[in-house]
Design a protein around this motif. Structure first.
Motif, PDB file in Angstrom:
ATOM      1  N   THR A  94       0.875  -1.191  -0.102  1.00  0.00           N
ATOM      2  CA  THR A  94      -0.070  -0.199   0.076  1.00  0.00           C
ATOM      3  C   THR A  94       0.866   1.182  -0.146  1.00  0.00           C
ATOM      4  N   SER A 117      -5.789  -3.908  -3.883  1.00  0.00           N
ATOM      5  CA  SER A 117      -5.976  -3.592  -2.395  1.00  0.00           C
ATOM      6  C   SER A 117      -6.547  -4.760  -1.615  1.00  0.00           C
ATOM      7  N   GLY A 158      -9.457   1.023   0.920  1.00  0.00           N
ATOM      8  CA  GLY A 158      -8.992   0.932  -0.478  1.00  0.00           C
ATOM      9  C   GLY A 158      -9.924  -0.106  -0.952  1.00  0.00           C
TER      10      GLY A 158
END
Length: 236
Positions: A94, A117, A158
């Motif tokens: 990330t 994600s 996300g």
């Protein structure tokens, strides 16, 4: 005829996801972990798997696919190594920059790459269902509600944003709401509503191991594929 196992490099092996990948890799058919890379090492070999420091990355043995759950500063070297060796690249790191996202697109001209994600196979199916529902329900309201534990900082998550992108591809205009409570691993509700009716699509995660298992499945299925930019749902 016996098919050779996919040789896997785990990058970011000391992190929570890296540890889960090492613990669960033995349960994934058609897979052999050949190296684990982390910033600093203690033991050179753990459970038969050689460990390398990040600075030793160029010296790792041959591999067919790499799974990267590290930090943004570790992302570039392992992506470059995969491109140089013609290996598949799977990442859930990330906080990567726009330049790093462009590097992913550039690498996809040479090797199969996948950044996600969320590696839950259930979320991958949900992503497709959301896009199809949005395309079929023109003009309906679309709301995405995500719930996570109190330690999660980013909001919306996300995964919620990725689901919103799926809804937008179908023509919807998603709105977001975030809840932070207790130790919730992750819940995502996508609601489509119109006068007199509504549809709810929901995914609930109760164990973080699902993300590691999904990444392992993705690595096995991505290895040997043509160069390109893939999504988890493309591998189902």
């Amino acid at each position: 005829m016996t098919t050779a196992p996919v040789r896997l490099l785990i990058h970011g092996a000391s992190g929570r996801m890296g540890q889960a990948l090492l613990r669960l890799a033995g349960d994934q058919a058609g897979l052999q972990v050949v190296a684990a890379v982390q910033r600093r090492i203690g033991q050179r070999v753990v459970d038969g798997i050689p460990h390398f420091a990040g600075s030793e990355l160029p010296g790792v043995p041959a591999f067919d696919a790499a799974i990267d759950f590290s930090l943004p500063e570790g992302f570039d070297p392992v992506l470059a190594l995969c491109a140089a060796r013609g290996a598949a690249f799977v990442s859930g790191t990330t906080g990567i920059s726009d330049a790093q996202r462009q590097a992913l697109r550039d690498a996809s001209q040479r090797i199969p790459v996948l950044w996600a994600s969320n590696f839950s196979l259930g979320v991958a199916v949900l992503d497709e269902l959301v896009e199809r529902a949005a395309a079929a329900l023109d003009g309906w309201d679309c709301d995405i509600v995500e719930s996570h534990h109190t330690q999660k900082k980013d909001a919306p998550s996300g995964t919620a944003l990725s689901l919103g992108e799926a809804a937008a591809r179908g023509g919807a205009q998603p709105r977001y709401a975030s809840l932070r409570a207790g130790d919730i691993v992750g819940e995502h509700l996508v609601q489509f509503a119109a006068a007199g009716e509504r549809i709810e699509l929901v995914h609930r995660a109760t164990n973080r191991d699902i993300f590691a298992r999904g990444a392992l499945v993705a690595a096995v299925r991505l290895a040997g594929r043509p160069a390109g930019l893939y999504r988890v749902r493309d591998l189902l």
